[in-house]
Design an enzyme around this catalytic site. Structure first.
Site, PDB file in Angstrom:
ATOM      1  N   LEU A  22      -0.424 -26.392 -35.421  1.00  0.00           N
ATOM      2  CA  LEU A  22      -0.779 -27.003 -34.135  1.00  0.00           C
ATOM      3  C   LEU A  22      -2.028 -26.373 -33.524  1.00  0.00           C
ATOM      4  O   LEU A  22      -2.479 -26.813 -32.466  1.00  0.00           O
ATOM      5  CB  LEU A  22       0.381 -26.847 -33.141  1.00  0.00           C
ATOM      6  CG  LEU A  22       1.545 -27.824 -33.226  1.00  0.00           C
ATOM      7  CD1 LEU A  22       2.557 -27.502 -32.130  1.00  0.00           C
ATOM      8  CD2 LEU A  22       1.085 -29.261 -33.104  1.00  0.00           C
ATOM      9  N   SER A  23      -2.582 -25.363 -34.160  1.00  0.00           N
ATOM     10  CA  SER A  23      -3.720 -24.665 -33.576  1.00  0.00           C
ATOM     11  C   SER A  23      -4.891 -25.589 -33.254  1.00  0.00           C
ATOM     12  O   SER A  23      -5.487 -25.479 -32.175  1.00  0.00           O
ATOM     13  CB  SER A  23      -4.166 -23.527 -34.494  1.00  0.00           C
ATOM     14  OG  SER A  23      -3.204 -22.491 -34.512  1.00  0.00           O
ATOM     15  N   THR A  67      -2.985 -17.542 -40.092  1.00  0.00           N
ATOM     16  CA  THR A  67      -1.550 -17.627 -40.224  1.00  0.00           C
ATOM     17  C   THR A  67      -1.170 -17.133 -41.612  1.00  0.00           C
ATOM     18  O   THR A  67      -2.026 -16.636 -42.361  1.00  0.00           O
ATOM     19  CB  THR A  67      -1.071 -19.069 -39.941  1.00  0.00           C
ATOM     20  OG1 THR A  67       0.353 -19.095 -39.927  1.00  0.00           O
ATOM     21  CG2 THR A  67      -1.603 -20.058 -40.962  1.00  0.00           C
ATOM     22  N   LYS A  71      -2.428 -12.663 -42.639  1.00  0.00           N
ATOM     23  CA  LYS A  71      -2.510 -11.723 -41.525  1.00  0.00           C
ATOM     24  C   LYS A  71      -2.702 -10.271 -41.973  1.00  0.00           C
ATOM     25  O   LYS A  71      -3.293  -9.471 -41.236  1.00  0.00           O
ATOM     26  CB  LYS A  71      -1.264 -11.830 -40.647  1.00  0.00           C
ATOM     27  CG  LYS A  71      -1.163 -13.157 -39.887  1.00  0.00           C
ATOM     28  CD  LYS A  71       0.031 -13.165 -38.948  1.00  0.00           C
ATOM     29  CE  LYS A  71       0.128 -14.470 -38.190  1.00  0.00           C
ATOM     30  NZ  LYS A  71       1.238 -14.477 -37.204  1.00  0.00           N
ATOM     31  N   ASN A  92      -4.205 -11.685 -36.603  1.00  0.00           N
ATOM     32  CA  ASN A  92      -4.099 -13.146 -36.514  1.00  0.00           C
ATOM     33  C   ASN A  92      -5.353 -13.776 -35.916  1.00  0.00           C
ATOM     34  O   ASN A  92      -5.427 -14.981 -35.761  1.00  0.00           O
ATOM     35  CB  ASN A  92      -2.861 -13.565 -35.702  1.00  0.00           C
ATOM     36  CG  ASN A  92      -3.090 -13.480 -34.201  1.00  0.00           C
ATOM     37  OD1 ASN A  92      -3.783 -12.582 -33.716  1.00  0.00           O
ATOM     38  ND2 ASN A  92      -2.515 -14.405 -33.459  1.00  0.00           N
ATOM     39  N   ASP A 107      -0.715 -12.166 -31.110  1.00  0.00           N
ATOM     40  CA  ASP A 107       0.731 -12.427 -31.142  1.00  0.00           C
ATOM     41  C   ASP A 107       1.475 -11.467 -30.212  1.00  0.00           C
ATOM     42  O   ASP A 107       2.415 -11.871 -29.522  1.00  0.00           O
ATOM     43  CB  ASP A 107       1.281 -12.278 -32.561  1.00  0.00           C
ATOM     44  CG  ASP A 107       0.925 -13.454 -33.456  1.00  0.00           C
ATOM     45  OD1 ASP A 107       0.739 -14.566 -32.928  1.00  0.00           O
ATOM     46  OD2 ASP A 107       0.833 -13.245 -34.681  1.00  0.00           O
ATOM     47  N   GLY A 132       9.544  -9.034 -41.044  1.00  0.00           N
ATOM     48  CA  GLY A 132       8.198  -9.264 -41.550  1.00  0.00           C
ATOM     49  C   GLY A 132       7.121  -9.007 -40.516  1.00  0.00           C
ATOM     50  O   GLY A 132       7.327  -8.296 -39.521  1.00  0.00           O
ATOM     51  N   PRO A 157      17.286  -4.901 -46.406  1.00  0.00           N
ATOM     52  CA  PRO A 157      16.908  -3.729 -45.602  1.00  0.00           C
ATOM     53  C   PRO A 157      15.793  -2.890 -46.208  1.00  0.00           C
ATOM     54  O   PRO A 157      15.053  -2.213 -45.478  1.00  0.00           O
ATOM     55  CB  PRO A 157      18.211  -2.936 -45.509  1.00  0.00           C
ATOM     56  CG  PRO A 157      19.283  -3.979 -45.618  1.00  0.00           C
ATOM     57  CD  PRO A 157      18.752  -4.975 -46.622  1.00  0.00           C
ATOM     58  N   TYR A 221       8.731 -23.698 -34.126  1.00  0.00           N
ATOM     59  CA  TYR A 221       8.502 -24.797 -33.178  1.00  0.00           C
ATOM     60  C   TYR A 221       8.646 -26.178 -33.797  1.00  0.00           C
ATOM     61  O   TYR A 221       8.672 -27.174 -33.075  1.00  0.00           O
ATOM     62  CB  TYR A 221       7.118 -24.673 -32.519  1.00  0.00           C
ATOM     63  CG  TYR A 221       5.944 -24.729 -33.468  1.00  0.00           C
ATOM     64  CD1 TYR A 221       5.418 -25.944 -33.900  1.00  0.00           C
ATOM     65  CD2 TYR A 221       5.334 -23.562 -33.910  1.00  0.00           C
ATOM     66  CE1 TYR A 221       4.326 -25.993 -34.759  1.00  0.00           C
ATOM     67  CE2 TYR A 221       4.243 -23.604 -34.756  1.00  0.00           C
ATOM     68  CZ  TYR A 221       3.740 -24.817 -35.177  1.00  0.00           C
ATOM     69  OH  TYR A 221       2.668 -24.848 -36.025  1.00  0.00           O
TER      70      TYR A 221
END
Length: 281
Positions: A22-23, A67, A71, A92, A107, A132, A157, A221
């Site tokens: 959506l950027s 994205t 990154k 980012n 972010d 992450g 883990p 989203y």
């Protein structure tokens, strides 16, 4: 006298896959409101193609949004890495000026601004669902909001080492919990839960997370609502989604890339919501 020749300034989002981003919608909405005749595009770029793409940029370029999976891959390609990107090990945003590439991270402040918009300014005990790069940004944001203890729910883990190092640097007590131990090991009364994993993964722990956290922030989203967001809504929790984060981190990018303020956050959000409705329809 001939009119002075103008050059369109360029920005873009890079990643793979990139079709869902959506950027472009958000940045173009900001440009329209600000009256900035800039261009913002999306490019499919993977880790192998990133260096070549950067080397091919001309002086008209002013900034890049990054994205996954770029990154971390972009860090050695930057001339400078500013805070908080250096701290969390994730860039980012790349700012392009005077032949230099400066990596930063919107972010982290984006999470903070999204929560502040909902009246959440301080948190003490926080749960991260996932370990992450996005979880690292969420951990840094939580620390900046006075968090003292953070639980991280991890499918593996062993992959939480980067998060452990960051927590140690931030002075935060981090406790990693295996996915299958969520019901037994996660505490009640959490101020905030931030999910950074796919909807299909979070679904198995959605009820446990919604039962324990006063505020639930799902970084996804599309599609929306996620199963975690639905569970949190049914439990009467404050619910934030990935669009909240995307709008605020993009607004910070617009400000850094163009130097214009105030950034039209409401117009960006409206454009994003309309785009999601169109996709759903």
């Amino acid at each position: 006298m001939k009119p002075e020749k103008t050059h369109v300034r360029r920005c873009a989002v890079l990643g793979s896959p990139i079709g869902h981003s959506l950027s472009p919608v958000l940045h173009r909405a900001a440009y329209a409101e600000l009256g900035v005749p800039w261009r913002y595009d999306a490019f499919e770029v993977d880790e192998e193609g990133l260096a070549g793409f950067l080397d091919g940029l001309d002086p008209s370029w002013r900034g890049l949004s990054l994205t996954m999976p770029l990154k971390r891959a972009v860090i050695p390609l930057c001339d400078e890495v500013a805070e908080p990107a250096r701290m969390v090990g994730a860039v980012n945003t790349v700012l392009l000026a005077a032949g230099r590439r400066t990596g930063t991270n919107t972010d982290v402040p984006g999470v903070i601004e999204a929560l502040r918009e909902r009246g959440v300014t301080t948190v003490r005990e926080v749960l991260l669902v996932g370990v992450g790069a996005t979880a690292s940004s969420a951990l840094a944001a939580a620390a900046a909001m006075d968090a003292t203890r953070v639980w991280a729910l991890a499918r593996d883990p062993a992959r939480a080492e980067n998060l452990r190092r960051l927590a140690a640097d931030l002075g935060v007590d981090l406790r990693v919990v295996a996915w299958g131990d969520a019901a037994a090991d996660l505490p009640a009364g959490l101020d905030l839960a931030v999910s950074t994993v796919p909807d299909s993964a979070a679904a198995s722990v959605a009820a446990e997370v919604a039962r324990r956290a006063e505020v639930v922030f799902d970084a996804l989203y599309d599609p929306w609502p996620t199963r975690l967001a639905e569970a949190a809504g049914q439990a009467g929790r404050v619910v934030l989604g990935g669009l909240d984060l995307l709008v605020h981190q993009a607004a910070l990018q617009v400000e850094q890339m163009t130097g214009k303020t105030p950034v039209p956050v409401a117009a960006m959000r409206a454009a994003g919501e309309q785009a999601l409705l169109s996709r759903a329809g």
